[in-house]
Write an enzyme that holds these catalytic residues in place. Structure first.
Site, PDB file in Angstrom:
ATOM      1  N   LYS A 128      33.943   5.495   6.771  1.00 30.61           N
ATOM      2  CA  LYS A 128      33.409   6.396   5.736  1.00 30.61           C
ATOM      3  C   LYS A 128      33.524   5.692   4.394  1.00 30.61           C
ATOM      4  O   LYS A 128      34.415   4.858   4.211  1.00 30.61           O
ATOM      5  CB  LYS A 128      34.221   7.699   5.695  1.00 30.61           C
ATOM      6  CG  LYS A 128      33.486   8.861   5.069  1.00 30.61           C
ATOM      7  CD  LYS A 128      32.594   9.548   6.076  1.00 30.61           C
ATOM      8  CE  LYS A 128      31.736  10.611   5.439  1.00 30.61           C
ATOM      9  NZ  LYS A 128      31.040  11.400   6.476  1.00 30.61           N
ATOM     10  N   ASP A 168      25.968  11.543   3.135  1.00 30.95           N
ATOM     11  CA  ASP A 168      26.946  12.633   3.234  1.00 30.95           C
ATOM     12  C   ASP A 168      26.740  13.435   1.938  1.00 30.95           C
ATOM     13  O   ASP A 168      25.652  13.369   1.342  1.00 30.95           O
ATOM     14  CB  ASP A 168      28.382  12.073   3.370  1.00 30.95           C
ATOM     15  CG  ASP A 168      29.397  13.136   3.805  1.00 30.95           C
ATOM     16  OD1 ASP A 168      29.476  13.421   5.009  1.00 30.95           O
ATOM     17  OD2 ASP A 168      30.098  13.700   2.943  1.00 30.95           O
TER      18      ASP A 168
HETATM   19  P1  NDP Z   1      24.828  18.051   0.563  1.00 29.92           P
HETATM   20  O1  NDP Z   1      25.237  17.270  -0.636  1.00 29.92           O
HETATM   21  O2  NDP Z   1      23.423  18.009   0.998  1.00 29.92           O
HETATM   22  O3  NDP Z   1      25.223  19.582   0.382  1.00 29.92           O
HETATM   23  C1  NDP Z   1      26.540  19.949   0.138  1.00 29.92           C
HETATM   24  C2  NDP Z   1      26.590  21.449  -0.061  1.00 29.92           C
HETATM   25  O4  NDP Z   1      27.942  21.854  -0.070  1.00 29.92           O
HETATM   26  C3  NDP Z   1      25.984  21.891  -1.393  1.00 29.92           C
HETATM   27  O5  NDP Z   1      25.418  23.153  -1.236  1.00 29.92           O
HETATM   28  C4  NDP Z   1      27.204  21.937  -2.279  1.00 29.92           C
HETATM   29  O6  NDP Z   1      27.099  22.823  -3.390  1.00 29.92           O
HETATM   30  C5  NDP Z   1      28.259  22.458  -1.324  1.00 29.92           C
HETATM   31  N1  NDP Z   1      29.576  22.009  -1.762  1.00 29.92           N
HETATM   32  C6  NDP Z   1      30.001  20.741  -1.944  1.00 29.92           C
HETATM   33  N2  NDP Z   1      31.255  20.722  -2.393  1.00 29.92           N
HETATM   34  C7  NDP Z   1      31.630  22.007  -2.507  1.00 29.92           C
HETATM   35  C8  NDP Z   1      32.818  22.658  -2.912  1.00 29.92           C
HETATM   36  N3  NDP Z   1      33.872  21.945  -3.316  1.00 29.92           N
HETATM   37  N4  NDP Z   1      32.856  24.012  -2.869  1.00 29.92           N
HETATM   38  C9  NDP Z   1      31.791  24.742  -2.461  1.00 29.92           C
HETATM   39  N5  NDP Z   1      30.630  24.180  -2.078  1.00 29.92           N
HETATM   40  C10 NDP Z   1      30.562  22.842  -2.087  1.00 29.92           C
HETATM   41  O7  NDP Z   1      25.798  17.560   1.733  1.00 29.92           O
HETATM   42  P2  NDP Z   1      25.629  17.719   3.312  1.00 29.92           P
HETATM   43  O8  NDP Z   1      24.918  18.973   3.625  1.00 29.92           O
HETATM   44  O9  NDP Z   1      25.108  16.435   3.839  1.00 29.92           O
HETATM   45  O10 NDP Z   1      27.155  17.821   3.782  1.00 29.92           O
HETATM   46  C11 NDP Z   1      27.814  19.059   3.932  1.00 29.92           C
HETATM   47  C12 NDP Z   1      29.003  18.896   4.857  1.00 29.92           C
HETATM   48  O11 NDP Z   1      28.554  18.426   6.134  1.00 29.92           O
HETATM   49  C13 NDP Z   1      30.060  17.869   4.418  1.00 29.92           C
HETATM   50  O12 NDP Z   1      31.327  18.298   4.857  1.00 29.92           O
HETATM   51  C14 NDP Z   1      29.667  16.615   5.167  1.00 29.92           C
HETATM   52  O13 NDP Z   1      30.758  15.728   5.333  1.00 29.92           O
HETATM   53  C15 NDP Z   1      29.233  17.221   6.489  1.00 29.92           C
HETATM   54  N6  NDP Z   1      28.356  16.428   7.332  1.00 29.92           N
HETATM   55  C16 NDP Z   1      27.196  15.901   6.863  1.00 29.92           C
HETATM   56  C17 NDP Z   1      26.359  15.189   7.710  1.00 29.92           C
HETATM   57  C18 NDP Z   1      25.033  14.681   7.279  1.00 29.92           C
HETATM   58  O14 NDP Z   1      24.328  14.130   8.125  1.00 29.92           O
HETATM   59  N7  NDP Z   1      24.624  14.831   6.029  1.00 29.92           N
HETATM   60  C19 NDP Z   1      26.752  14.924   9.103  1.00 29.92           C
HETATM   61  C20 NDP Z   1      27.954  15.596   9.524  1.00 29.92           C
HETATM   62  C21 NDP Z   1      28.719  16.293   8.647  1.00 29.92           C
HETATM   63  P3  NDP Z   1      26.405  22.346  -4.767  1.00 29.92           P
HETATM   64  O15 NDP Z   1      24.950  22.397  -4.471  1.00 29.92           O
HETATM   65  O16 NDP Z   1      26.862  23.327  -5.767  1.00 29.92           O
HETATM   66  O17 NDP Z   1      26.855  20.955  -5.007  1.00 29.92           O
HETATM   67  O1  2IT Z   2      29.982  13.110   8.712  1.00 31.10           O
HETATM   68  C1  2IT Z   2      29.038  12.539   9.291  1.00 31.10           C
HETATM   69  O2  2IT Z   2      28.967  12.474  10.525  1.00 31.10           O
HETATM   70  C2  2IT Z   2      27.972  11.972   8.468  1.00 31.10           C
HETATM   71  N1  2IT Z   2      28.014  12.100   7.245  1.00 31.10           N
HETATM   72  C3  2IT Z   2      26.852  11.196   9.099  1.00 31.10           C
HETATM   73  C4  2IT Z   2      27.287   9.839   9.535  1.00 31.10           C
HETATM   74  C5  2IT Z   2      26.189   8.915  10.002  1.00 31.10           C
HETATM   75  O3  2IT Z   2      26.499   7.723  10.098  1.00 31.10           O
HETATM   76  O4  2IT Z   2      25.070   9.343  10.269  1.00 31.10           O
END
Ligand code: NDP
Ligand code: 2IT
Length: 442
Positions: A128, A168
């Site tokens: 990461k 992420d």
């Molecule tokens: P984005 O940046 O697209 O969206 C994040 C969302 O979470 C936004 O709505 C944001 O709000 C909210 N958020 C972030 N921090 C906080 C906080 N401290 N309190 C409340 N809300 C918060 O990120 P992703 O959707 O990609 O990621 C979301 C989660 O999923 C993370 O935990 C990430 O590690 C996990 N994840 C992501 C993957 C991916 O492929 N993208 C894969 C697997 C897991 P705001 O708009 O106000 O910033």
């Molecule tokens: O938390 C996760 O699994 C991710 N942010 C995606 C990782 C990836 O390599 O696609």
């Protein structure tokens, strides 16, 4: 002196990394599963030593990132890559750009990623990275400037057979494009060193949607295994980013009523259920940097604070770590049949305990959100073969992998007819990595 128990290993970690509380939260959960499984009861000294090694990243790289903002001022941030474990393949995991990023957060995320990637059955190690750069309020020019400066420093440490980052929080398609563009310029090569790329230059169909879609495929497998049906359920989804959006859209496809989306400020609640148009509208606004409180959705009310007081059958925390604490979990437990994590570790230890005691079906992120990294793995395979799969092929493979992960959780987590998905995911992932480490002579 030899380390002879899990308790010793845990105590050692707590002494050495007492300042890294989020990392310790993740390792505590994993070690608890290992203890409960009884697997370590007969461990030799060598096996305890190997377990200790699994808990320490193989490498942590950190670097200063200098860039220039729109008024010509020199700015600096810290960039990181935690290369945690490469037993199963090249380090693989996302990059997070958020003001809260530090070594503790990235070690927790890298550690979770090892087991998640192992569960996919693909050849992927765990890693990461990211930066404390805060993308909020930055212009497109500033984002590009930062991404380019970040890649100037990161490119030394990544490579197709070495380490393959993705997105992420704060890193989506736009950022991956700028990062990859710089990588190509510096290295004069087109190896697909990042995943989540645009399809114009080697990206995979459905990588954008994969995490959220996978969350719902996993929830469907869980429901089916317990003679429940997603169709007709009411769901609370937290977050309004990539994972939340595509979880919500796939839930609609499955006949689920999606009541909410949230961001750092509060949540939108539509008692009749958000429509596809509503969800896409919110997603577009959020991508423009508009806060949820300023998104207008007919029939929806905006409330400040956390979303967990809204009554529903299924809960999908898709925002960030520790977004649901014990008090919130007690509210959720009043009506929940299913809690499925889209985010990484959104339930803190107290919230997890509430779910367990209430007997609620609860899936951890390392199992349920593995769809994103799975399609990343498929993107790597497509790049290596210089050939694009069809969207149908990719969706079929994503469904197969999510069902396979569910099956492993059932196999390793069932006791007295009940599935402990936390234990199942930790143990199934651990077995694969630990055995690979042994065979590699580590
Ligand atoms: P984005 O940046 O697209 O969206 C994040 C969302 O979470 C936004 O709505 C944001 O709000 C909210 N958020 C972030 N921090 C906080 C906080 N401290 N309190 C409340 N809300 C918060 O990120 P992703 O959707 O990609 O990621 C979301 C989660 O999923 C993370 O935990 C990430 O590690 C996990 N994840 C992501 C993957 C991916 O492929 N993208 C894969 C697997 C897991 P705001 O708009 O106000 O910033
Ligand atoms: O938390 C996760 O699994 C991710 N942010 C995606 C990782 C990836 O390599 O696609």
């Amino acid at each position: 002196m030899y380390v002879m128990s899990i308790a010793d290993i845990k105590a050692g970690l707590h002494t050495k990394y007492s300042h890294q509380t989020i990392f310790l939260q993740a390792t505590d959960e994993f070690l608890k599963s290992l203890e409960e499984s009884g697997l370590a009861d007969d461990f030799s000294d060598e096996e305890f030593r190997r377990l200790e090694r699994l808990l320490v990243p193989e490498r942590i790289i950190s670097f200063r990132v200098d860039w220039i903002d729109d008024v010509g001022k020199l700015q600096s941030n810290i960039g990181y890559r935690v290369q945690f474990n490469s037993a199963l393949g090249p380090y693989k995991g996302g990059l997070r750009f958020d003001a809260t990023v530090n070594e503790d957060v990235l070690k927790f995320l890298g550690f979770e990623q090892i087991f998640k990637n192992a569960l996919t059955g693909l050849q992927l190690g765990g890693g990461k990275g990211g930066s404390d750069f805060n993308p909020k309020g930055k212009s497109d020019n500033e984002i590009r400037s930062f991404c380019q400066a970040f890649m100037v420093k990161l490119h030394h440490h990544i490579g197709l057979e070495k380490d393959v980052p993705a997105g992420d929080i704060g890193v989506g398609g736009r950022e991956i494009g700028y990062l990859y563009g710089m990588y190509k310029l510096i290295t004069n090569s087109d190896e697909g060193v990042l995943t989540g790329k645009d399809e114009l230059f080697g990206g995979s169909c459905q990588r954008t949607e994969a995490t959220g879609y996978g969350v719902v495929y996993f929830a469907e497998a869980m429901a089916m295994h317990h003679a429940l049906e997603l169709k007709g359920m009411r769901a609370v989804v937290s977050g309004a980013g990539n994972v939340a959006t595509y979880t919500a859209l796939k839930l609609l496809d499955k006949g689920v009523t999606v009541l909410t989306l949230s961001d750092r400020g509060g949540y939108l609640h539509k008692p009749d259920g958000l429509t596809e148009k509503d969800i896409k509208h919110v997603s577009q606004d959020k991508n423009k940097g508009i806060e949820l409180k300023n998104c207008t959705v007919e029939g929806a009310i905006y409330n400040e604070g956390a979303v967990w007081g809204v009554e529903a059958d299924a809960y999908f925390p898709c925002a960030t770590q520790n977004e649901m604490n014990e008090a919130a979990a007690k509210q959720v437990a009043k009506s929940a049949k299913l809690v499925v994590e889209g985010a990484n570790m959104p339930l803190d230890a107290g919230a997890q305990k509430v779910m367990k005691e209430a007997g609620i079906l609860y899936a951890p992120g390392k199992a349920a959100n593995a769809g994103g990294v799975s399609v990343s793995g498929i993107e790597m395979a497509q790049n290596a073969g210089h050939y694009a799969w069809t969207c149908e092929q990719i969706d079929g493979e994503l469904q197969r992998i999510m069902q396979y992960i569910h099956l492993q959780c059932v196999e390793c987590g069932t006791e007295d007819g009940k599935v402990d998905y936390v234990k199942g995911a930790n143990i199934a992932g651990f077995r694969r990595v630990f055995e690979a480490m042994r065979k590699l002579g580590w």
